[in-house]
Design a protein around this motif. Structure first.
Motif, mmCIF file in Angstrom:
data_model
loop_
_atom_site.group_PDB
_atom_site.id
_atom_site.type_symbol
_atom_site.label_atom_id
_atom_site.label_comp_id
_atom_site.label_asym_id
_atom_site.label_seq_id
_atom_site.Cartn_x
_atom_site.Cartn_y
_atom_site.Cartn_z
ATOM 1 N N VAL A 454 18.259 40.991 122.525
ATOM 2 C CA VAL A 454 16.912 41.043 121.959
ATOM 3 C C VAL A 454 15.984 41.780 122.917
ATOM 4 O O VAL A 454 15.151 42.599 122.514
ATOM 5 N N MET A 455 16.153 41.506 124.216
ATOM 6 C CA MET A 455 15.319 42.156 125.228
ATOM 7 C C MET A 455 15.536 43.669 125.186
ATOM 8 O O MET A 455 14.568 44.445 125.194
ATOM 9 N N ALA A 456 16.797 44.072 125.095
ATOM 10 C CA ALA A 456 17.102 45.499 125.051
ATOM 11 C C ALA A 456 16.468 46.129 123.822
ATOM 12 O O ALA A 456 15.890 47.226 123.891
ATOM 13 N N TYR A 457 16.544 45.430 122.698
ATOM 14 C CA TYR A 457 15.946 45.949 121.469
ATOM 15 C C TYR A 457 14.443 46.105 121.640
ATOM 16 O O TYR A 457 13.863 47.135 121.278
ATOM 17 N N ASN A 458 13.803 45.085 122.222
ATOM 18 C CA ASN A 458 12.358 45.122 122.459
ATOM 19 C C ASN A 458 11.975 46.321 123.320
ATOM 20 O O ASN A 458 11.017 47.027 123.031
ATOM 21 N N ILE A 459 12.737 46.536 124.404
ATOM 22 C CA ILE A 459 12.424 47.621 125.320
ATOM 23 C C ILE A 459 12.571 48.955 124.613
ATOM 24 O O ILE A 459 11.736 49.849 124.732
ATOM 25 N N ARG A 460 13.643 49.066 123.785
ATOM 26 C CA ARG A 460 13.861 50.311 123.070
ATOM 27 C C ARG A 460 12.700 50.592 122.123
ATOM 28 O O ARG A 460 12.156 51.692 122.083
ATOM 29 N N SER A 461 12.275 49.566 121.374
ATOM 30 C CA SER A 461 11.188 49.860 120.422
ATOM 31 C C SER A 461 9.880 50.095 121.154
ATOM 32 O O SER A 461 9.053 50.878 120.686
ATOM 33 N N PHE A 462 9.711 49.452 122.313
ATOM 34 C CA PHE A 462 8.501 49.718 123.101
ATOM 35 C C PHE A 462 8.460 51.168 123.547
ATOM 36 O O PHE A 462 7.435 51.843 123.442
ATOM 37 N N ARG A 463 9.600 51.671 124.026
ATOM 38 C CA ARG A 463 9.630 53.054 124.516
ATOM 39 C C ARG A 463 9.361 54.032 123.381
ATOM 40 O O ARG A 463 8.661 55.026 123.551
ATOM 41 N N ARG A 464 9.934 53.719 122.202
ATOM 42 C CA ARG A 464 9.725 54.601 121.066
ATOM 43 C C ARG A 464 8.237 54.619 120.707
ATOM 44 O O ARG A 464 7.654 55.658 120.434
ATOM 45 N N GLN A 465 7.650 53.449 120.762
ATOM 46 C CA GLN A 465 6.228 53.320 120.434
ATOM 47 C C GLN A 465 5.375 54.079 121.447
ATOM 48 O O GLN A 465 4.370 54.692 121.093
ATOM 49 N N GLU A 466 5.787 54.048 122.715
ATOM 50 C CA GLU A 466 5.041 54.750 123.760
ATOM 51 C C GLU A 466 5.095 56.261 123.552
ATOM 52 O O GLU A 466 4.136 56.963 123.835
ATOM 53 N N GLU A 467 6.257 56.746 123.063
ATOM 54 C CA GLU A 467 6.384 58.186 122.854
ATOM 55 C C GLU A 467 5.375 58.658 121.824
ATOM 56 O O GLU A 467 4.884 59.769 121.885
ATOM 57 N N VAL A 468 5.080 57.762 120.855
ATOM 58 C CA VAL A 468 4.142 58.132 119.794
ATOM 59 C C VAL A 468 2.727 58.243 120.341
ATOM 60 O O VAL A 468 1.939 59.064 119.902
ATOM 61 N N ARG A 469 2.432 57.406 121.339
ATOM 62 C CA ARG A 469 1.070 57.357 121.867
ATOM 63 C C ARG A 469 0.546 58.700 122.336
ATOM 64 O O ARG A 469 1.236 59.445 122.952
ATOM 65 N N ALA B 282 -1.686 42.210 118.485
ATOM 66 C CA ALA B 282 -1.591 43.164 119.589
ATOM 67 C C ALA B 282 -0.412 42.825 120.483
ATOM 68 O O ALA B 282 0.145 43.700 121.128
ATOM 69 N N GLY B 283 -0.050 41.551 120.531
ATOM 70 C CA GLY B 283 0.947 41.116 121.494
ATOM 71 C C GLY B 283 2.376 41.365 121.060
ATOM 72 O O GLY B 283 3.263 41.479 121.879
ATOM 73 N N ALA B 284 2.596 41.445 119.758
ATOM 74 C CA ALA B 284 3.968 41.625 119.303
ATOM 75 C C ALA B 284 4.432 43.035 119.641
ATOM 76 O O ALA B 284 3.698 43.995 119.455
ATOM 77 N N VAL B 285 5.645 43.145 120.175
ATOM 78 C CA VAL B 285 6.211 44.466 120.452
ATOM 79 C C VAL B 285 6.522 45.102 119.111
ATOM 80 O O VAL B 285 7.338 44.592 118.356
ATOM 81 N N LYS B 286 5.855 46.177 118.814
ATOM 82 C CA LYS B 286 6.002 46.737 117.470
ATOM 83 C C LYS B 286 7.322 47.493 117.338
ATOM 84 O O LYS B 286 7.791 48.103 118.266
ATOM 85 N N GLY B 287 7.907 47.430 116.151
ATOM 86 C CA GLY B 287 9.227 48.041 115.928
ATOM 87 C C GLY B 287 9.139 49.530 115.705
ATOM 88 O O GLY B 287 8.070 50.091 115.554
#
Lengths: 469, 287
Positions: A454-469, B282-287
């Motif tokens: 789950v942690m790995a999944y979270n980190i992956r989606s966080f990074r993807r989200q950061e790329e969009v920023r 804001a806190g949820a890690v968005k997919g």
């Protein structure tokens, strides 16, 4: 950004002071000793005297108050001395020649202020604690223990932010001796330092320590390899816990996500939406322990004897409908689901809020267009809303998965793991309370291993989200 | 208005089914709490031999006996103060620590910035169980075992990843033009932080404070681990969980104890629900 722009404001007119002093002299001057010629001569003389006097006072006080100060404030002492040393080292050594700003104007001696602050804290704390403590014990009916603790709390909530602000002010002050480039390189780390310290001390290092400890015996002095894990995967009690966590993972996650989705879509269609959402959301503010108590009264069971009445809400309904009352808490095969129901009652509100925000972000005209084209409500939901909600559903699901793995309070308060309702987190607490630290660590590592995907999944989606920023 | 289009009923029988379904859901969510609340104002015999719904018909017999009893004899009064002493610093300290670091993460450039923040995102979900054994040994050696200071420090560490995550996301989304023009005008980083970033982040700080407050107030596990053997320092959650096992025949007192424990968080929640919800989003890690 800031980096390039700070250069614009920097070029100050060079002060027409005397020739550049040597590093040692400048440093002594900065500490407050009257060396070299500059315009704060008198101020620095006074500061230098204060500096020596306070150091002497510190030494005397350390001797005189030793017993008491060491008892109550040993950690503060360590931190205080550490801070002073760090500041001195930083000032004396850590400004290499290339980074030093060739400024002739020596600002107020930062280490002196720091030292005074630390001293004031150390000297004042016991007295402050005494004064505030006795004041508060008056309020709490002469209870000195509570009075002192309340005083400590007030000192903590005022003192900690003050110390942090003081730290930043002092660090910024020290940074003024550095060139712009050096400032930009050092500053972020100084600002991060307190947070990194806490993260490292209270999360990162203990994680490593637990992994290591799980390979050692109960006392922690003998390396026993994977023995603790063998115990975990062989003893029937922990295997039951593992099985129950799988039940939690599947049923809790599925029920609360689908429940949240259902509630959010239904509420979205009525005018009293906010009122309805508040009611489903409120259990989020109730502790799991209190929720367990509340639900115990739902689950009360009385043996079905003539003349006895069911006082539990659910059993009363069952009997009214002509059924046999159920002992929800101790009937194996039912009780796990009874506990999961309590958790769902709490968490559906969370899922609802997040999913509801997802629904609100869907373009209304899209849905309306589909309806005009003759799509049924179900088709609108299944073909349009659900695909658009998929990322939000993923967020909610991961949160629920993590909670399902970590679930503790409800089981602890409702059954304490009896009647085959044990879970991993509760088993960890049990081993911990038997001081079986090796086994407790192994259980924790198993829990971490389950969470890592789950942690790995979270980190992956966080990074993807950061790329969009 | 767009809501009007959707709010307009398309066919009537469906609307009735919808209202009925919502009513059933609301009853399901209200009854457990309501039933226990009513029981907490009833006498022992009434609770033991009669369902709570019978209290809704005359003759009405309500009493504050249970509340008096748990506050004075079961230690819920002391536990309430302990909960406050634990919760307030454990809310203030992590936010104060996180604010500076969050600013650095959002508006300063340094090597490994993204990597470090990814570590923070990873730490968000690390089970606290991973820290208990080493921390307990550390607190024992430092002479802090069972003290409030230990719990404050532990909660600060545990709450920090979420605080950093939330504040950094919020501060990072503030308009960069504000900070750039401040820098042009000669504002230092400190000025930019105290005069711009901090005041502009008040909504995020508010939701973070509510979060941390509810989480610490309702926490059982951390308190059990670090305060477990020190009975006078027990917060209400431990006290309540102990009462479940120890009250035995007098367990109707539990109702009052539970409501004393939830009174404060539920009030805070109802008053500041908006901030809480925005924090969640804001806190949820968005997919």
């Amino acid at each position: 950004m800031t980096g390039t722009l700070t250069a614009v404001r920097e070029p100050e007119p060079a002060p027409p002071g005397p020739q550049e002093r040597r590093a040692g002299t400048a440093y002594l001057a900065m500490l407050g000793f009257p060396v070299g010629a500059h315009r704060w001569y008198l101020g620095h003389t006074l500061a230098g005297v204060l500096y020596v006097v306070t150091f002497a006072l510190l030494a005397i006080a350390r001797f005189a108050l030793r017993e008491r100060v060491e008892q109550d404030f040993a950690p503060i002492w360590t931190v205080a001395v550490g801070l002073v040393v760090a500041q001195l080292v930083l000032d004396a050594i850590a400004i290499p020649r290339w980074a030093r700003k060739p400024s002739r104007d020596v600002p107020l001696p930062a280490p002196l202020i720091l030292l005074l602050g630390v001293l004031a804290t150390i000297f004042l704390l016991p007295f402050l604690l005494d004064v505030l403590g006795s004041a508060f014990s008056g309020i709490f009916g002469g209870n000195t223990r509570v009075g002192r603790q309340v005083a400590m709390m007030i000192i903590a909530i005022i003192g900690v932010p003050l110390v942090l602000v003081g730290y930043i002010v002092l660090m910024e002050h020290t940074l003024r001796h550095f060139t712009d480039v050096a400032q930009r390189r050092i500053r972020p780390w100084l600002w991060l330092l307190p947070a990194l310290f806490f993260l490292y001390t209270f999360l990162v290092y203990p994680t490593y320590g637990t992994i290591r400890r799980s390979l050692y015996n109960r006392a922690g002095d003998t390396f026993i390899g994977l023995e603790n894990y063998r115990w975990f995967f062989e003893s029937p009690n922990t295997l039951t816990a593992l099985r129950n966590n799988v039940l939690w993972l599947v049923f809790f996650t599925v029920i609360s996500v689908i429940g949240g989705l259902l509630v959010a879509t239904l509420f979205d269609r009525v005018r009293y939406e906010n009122f309805a959402k508040t009611i489903v959301f409120v259990p989020m503010a109730i502790s799991f322990v209190a929720a367990s108590v509340v639900w115990r009264f739902m689950y009360v069971w009385n043996p079905n004897l003539p003349g006895s009445k069911q006082t539990g809400t659910l059993n009363a309904i069952i009997v009214a409908l002509g059924g046999e009352p159920i002992d929800f808490i101790s009937t194996r095969g039912i009780n796990n689901f009874a506990l999961i129901a309590v958790a769902c009652w709490i968490w559906v509100g969370f899922c609802m809020v997040i999913l509801s925000a997802g629904i609100k972000s869907i373009d209304r005209e899209l849905l309306e267009a589909a309806r005009v084209d003759g799509a049924t409500e179900w088709q609108v939901f299944r073909r349009i809303m659900l695909p658009l909600l998929a990322p939000t559903i993923a967020v909610v699901t991961t949160t629920m998965l993590i909670f399902a793995l970590k679930t503790f309070d409800i089981v602890y308060a409702m059954t304490n793991g009896n009647f085959d309702t044990n879970v991993i987190a509760l088993e960890m607490w049990n081993q911990f309370s038997y001081a079986e630290y090796g086994r407790a660590s192994a259980v924790a590592v198993v829990l971490l291993a389950a969470i890592v995907p789950v942690m790995a999944y979270n980190i992956r989606s966080f990074r993807r989200q950061e790329e969009v920023r | 208005m767009t809501t009007e289009i959707v709010g307009k009923p398309r066919f009537r029988p469906g609307r009735w089914a919808l209202h009925l379904a919502i009513a059933i859901i609301l009853v399901m969510w209200l009854v457990p709490t309501l039933g226990t609340l009513i029981n907490s104002f009833r006498t022992e015999t009434a609770v033991r031999f009669d369902g709570w719904w019978n209290a809704l018909t005359p003759p009405y017999e309500f009493t504050l006996e249970s509340y008096k009893h748990v506050l004075t004899r079961n230690g819920m009064g002391d536990a309430f103060i302990n909960s406050l002493i634990i919760t307030i610093p454990a809310t203030v300290i992590p936010i104060a620590v996180a604010a500076f670091a969050a600013y650095a993460f959002s508006w300063m450039k340094f090597p490994f910035r993204n990597l470090l923040f990814v570590v923070v995102v990873g730490l968000l979900v690390v089970p606290l169980q991973m820290t208990f054994v080493p921390l307990q040994i550390f607190f024992r050696d430092a002479g802090l075992a069972g003290s409030f200071l230990a719990v404050w420090l532990a909660h600060t560490g545990f709450g920090l990843p979420f605080a950093l995550f939330l504040l950094r996301n919020y501060m990072g989304s503030l308009p960069s033009a504000v900070f750039e023009s401040a820098a042009i005008d000669g504002a230092s980083e400190m000025t930019a932080f105290f005069r711009l970033a901090l005041p502009m982040s008040v909504p995020a700080i508010a939701s973070l404070a509510i979060f941390q407050f509810l989480w610490v107030w309702n926490d059982l596990l951390v308190a059990l681990i670090f305060l477990g053997p020190n009975i006078p320092n027990h917060p209400m959650t431990i006290q309540l969980a102990n009462l479940v096992n120890s009250l035995g025949g007098e367990w109707h007192y539990l109702t009052a104890a539970a409501f004393i424990q939830m009174a404060l968080p539920v009030t805070v929640f109802l008053l500041l629900q908006r901030y809480f919800a925005s924090g969640l989003l804001a806190g949820a890690v968005k997919g």
